[in-house]
Design a protein around this motif. Sequence first.
Motif, PDB file in Angstrom:
ATOM      1  N   ALA A 101      -3.390  29.382 -34.002  1.00  0.00           N
ATOM      2  CA  ALA A 101      -4.230  29.192 -32.822  1.00  0.00           C
ATOM      3  C   ALA A 101      -3.592  28.198 -31.862  1.00  0.00           C
ATOM      4  CB  ALA A 101      -5.619  28.711 -33.244  1.00  0.00           C
ATOM      5  N   LEU A 102      -4.030  28.243 -30.598  1.00  0.00           N
ATOM      6  CA  LEU A 102      -3.447  27.391 -29.572  1.00  0.00           C
ATOM      7  C   LEU A 102      -3.699  25.923 -29.825  1.00  0.00           C
ATOM      8  CD1 LEU A 102      -4.341  29.423 -26.350  1.00  0.00           C
ATOM      9  CD2 LEU A 102      -2.142  29.305 -27.513  1.00  0.00           C
TER      10      LEU A 102
ATOM     11  N   ASP B 153      -4.053  39.677 -25.002  1.00  0.00           N
ATOM     12  CA  ASP B 153      -5.241  38.939 -24.548  1.00  0.00           C
ATOM     13  C   ASP B 153      -6.316  38.959 -25.625  1.00  0.00           C
ATOM     14  OD1 ASP B 153      -4.748  38.151 -21.659  1.00  0.00           O
ATOM     15  OD2 ASP B 153      -4.261  40.281 -21.580  1.00  0.00           O
ATOM     16  N   GLU B 154      -6.498  40.110 -26.279  1.00  0.00           N
ATOM     17  CA  GLU B 154      -7.497  40.220 -27.331  1.00  0.00           C
ATOM     18  C   GLU B 154      -7.099  39.409 -28.559  1.00  0.00           C
ATOM     19  OE1 GLU B 154      -9.068  44.768 -26.334  1.00  0.00           O
ATOM     20  OE2 GLU B 154      -7.426  44.450 -27.756  1.00  0.00           O
ATOM     21  N   VAL B 155      -5.805  39.399 -28.875  1.00  0.00           N
ATOM     22  CA  VAL B 155      -5.326  38.618 -30.019  1.00  0.00           C
ATOM     23  C   VAL B 155      -5.604  37.139 -29.801  1.00  0.00           C
ATOM     24  CG1 VAL B 155      -3.292  37.953 -31.346  1.00  0.00           C
ATOM     25  CG2 VAL B 155      -3.556  40.311 -30.597  1.00  0.00           C
ATOM     26  N   VAL B 156      -5.277  36.650 -28.597  1.00  0.00           N
ATOM     27  CA  VAL B 156      -5.508  35.242 -28.291  1.00  0.00           C
ATOM     28  C   VAL B 156      -7.004  34.929 -28.291  1.00  0.00           C
ATOM     29  CG1 VAL B 156      -5.233  33.457 -26.519  1.00  0.00           C
ATOM     30  CG2 VAL B 156      -3.355  35.041 -27.003  1.00  0.00           C
ATOM     31  N   ALA B 157      -7.810  35.838 -27.741  1.00  0.00           N
ATOM     32  CA  ALA B 157      -9.259  35.616 -27.679  1.00  0.00           C
ATOM     33  C   ALA B 157      -9.862  35.503 -29.074  1.00  0.00           C
ATOM     34  CB  ALA B 157      -9.932  36.749 -26.901  1.00  0.00           C
ATOM     35  N   GLU B 158      -9.340  36.262 -30.026  1.00  0.00           N
ATOM     36  CA  GLU B 158      -9.854  36.185 -31.399  1.00  0.00           C
ATOM     37  C   GLU B 158      -9.617  34.816 -32.007  1.00  0.00           C
ATOM     38  OE1 GLU B 158      -8.256  39.325 -33.732  1.00  0.00           O
ATOM     39  OE2 GLU B 158      -9.215  40.916 -32.556  1.00  0.00           O
TER      40      GLU B 158
ATOM     41  N   LEU C  33      -7.366  26.199 -23.517  1.00  0.00           N
ATOM     42  CA  LEU C  33      -7.032  27.296 -22.616  1.00  0.00           C
ATOM     43  C   LEU C  33      -5.849  26.952 -21.723  1.00  0.00           C
ATOM     44  CD1 LEU C  33     -10.587  28.526 -21.515  1.00  0.00           C
ATOM     45  CD2 LEU C  33      -9.094  29.478 -23.277  1.00  0.00           C
ATOM     46  N   GLU C  34      -5.648  25.661 -21.467  1.00  0.00           N
ATOM     47  CA  GLU C  34      -4.523  25.231 -20.636  1.00  0.00           C
ATOM     48  C   GLU C  34      -3.208  25.181 -21.420  1.00  0.00           C
ATOM     49  OE1 GLU C  34      -5.740  21.468 -19.193  1.00  0.00           O
ATOM     50  OE2 GLU C  34      -7.259  22.267 -17.820  1.00  0.00           O
ATOM     51  N   THR C  35      -3.286  25.281 -22.748  1.00  0.00           N
ATOM     52  CA  THR C  35      -2.089  25.164 -23.582  1.00  0.00           C
ATOM     53  C   THR C  35      -1.182  26.375 -23.391  1.00  0.00           C
ATOM     54  OG1 THR C  35      -3.320  23.908 -25.239  1.00  0.00           O
ATOM     55  CG2 THR C  35      -1.253  24.925 -25.946  1.00  0.00           C
TER      56      THR C  35
END
Length: 459
Positions: free
Chosen positions: A249-250, A320-325, A84-86
């Motif tokens: 992904a991050l 935000d939704e894209v990242v959350a997925e 999440l910090e990335t």
Amino acid sequence: AVHWPVAALALLLIAGTGVVCGLAPAVGSMKADVLDALRDGGQAAGQGRSHHRLRSGLVMVEVALAMMLLVGSGLLLRSFARMLETDPGFVVENLVTASLDLPAHDYATQEKVDAFYGELQTQLAAMPGVRWAGLASGIPIAGISSYRSFVPEGYVPQNGRRWDSASNYFVLGDYFRAMGIRLVEGRLLNTGDDRPDAPLVAVVSQTAAKEYWPGKDPVGMRLRMGGSPQSTRPLITIVGIVGDVHQNALDEKVIPQMYEPFTQFQRQFEPAVQASIGMMGGANVVVRSTGDAGAEAADLEKTVHRLDPLLAVTNVRTMDEVVAETEASRRFNTGVLTSFAAIALGLALLGIYGVLAYAVTERKREIAIRMALGATRRNVERRTLGQALVLALVGVAAGLGAALGLTRYLASLLYGVKPLDAATLAGAVVVLLACSALAAWIPAQRAASVEPMEALRSE
């Protein structure tokens, strides 16, 4: 969905566990040593030392399991926090995206495609509350992109590699500003690059610049698309360098990236083959608003349908939704293991509390005699807490050994955290010992409150 064979097996295991746990005390009582039991005293009759050892052993196993799962969940929680910090390389907030795919029978030429998307970008940018709007052949994080090979001008093959490759985006409008991708050197792509007579240009990411032009400034250098140094395709000039963006992904490695003008897609090929290349009809819209991005979703669809009422607008969602997925799988694994750890910790604490509470009741006469002979309430309390500490320390030691084996299997799930992370191991030990002391506090207070005369009078 519920997998019924697994559910049936779980119910069978629950029933079997209940039967075994119910039969164990009965079988044990049939083999009780009468002399050993009587030697322990009145209220302890029928129990014996073997039962004390069994109860303590079970509690130690519970503590060891809790320790192992606490370490595993702690590692996954730290990994999730690191992810999440990335920095994704772009600004996630106030950004909405959508996908379009123009039908070939209505948009038969690349000129029609470019004209539609150009007009769409202009109208999106004019929407109330919109700060920037752009289009691209793909969007980061979701993994939507293509990979293309290229050969820099004057390229000398190294380490057996005949060409280079990068994740490729064709962009239009204010894509970089809408995404919040920072400019490092040179310039961004602009509307001047959309002219039919404009030179072929591209922008590369920092990772691509470092990997393919080490120690050099790639701005102003040229390259050809394709995987052959003998390619006759037109040369493309690099005009800028932008910051890296996470393609997937991050928690995945950043890869080299390249950005080119949307309108220059077919011009990158030899004139003789341009007609057979086909068109780039699909695109992804990105709109950055001054407020809530979700409120712009409906206006985005209305704007598209004003230009083409029959065009389908899909995957309308905020970034935000894209990242959350992309975080869903890691969040699920972390949540499951953390839930198991919480349950195991609760069972271990109940075990410590139960063993000590039973021991206090069982040894009430012994405690009364000790206090009658001069033991203070603090001595009794300290002795009871010491029993809990011994159980917890033995369980923690065994759990640490098991946790070291577990971390080998968790290594592939970790991000930015070492399997043998000292902070996580120390945190798990502190949490378990502190909770064990808390679980033993009530039995210790009960033992310290025994009145010697009343306890002895009741014998």
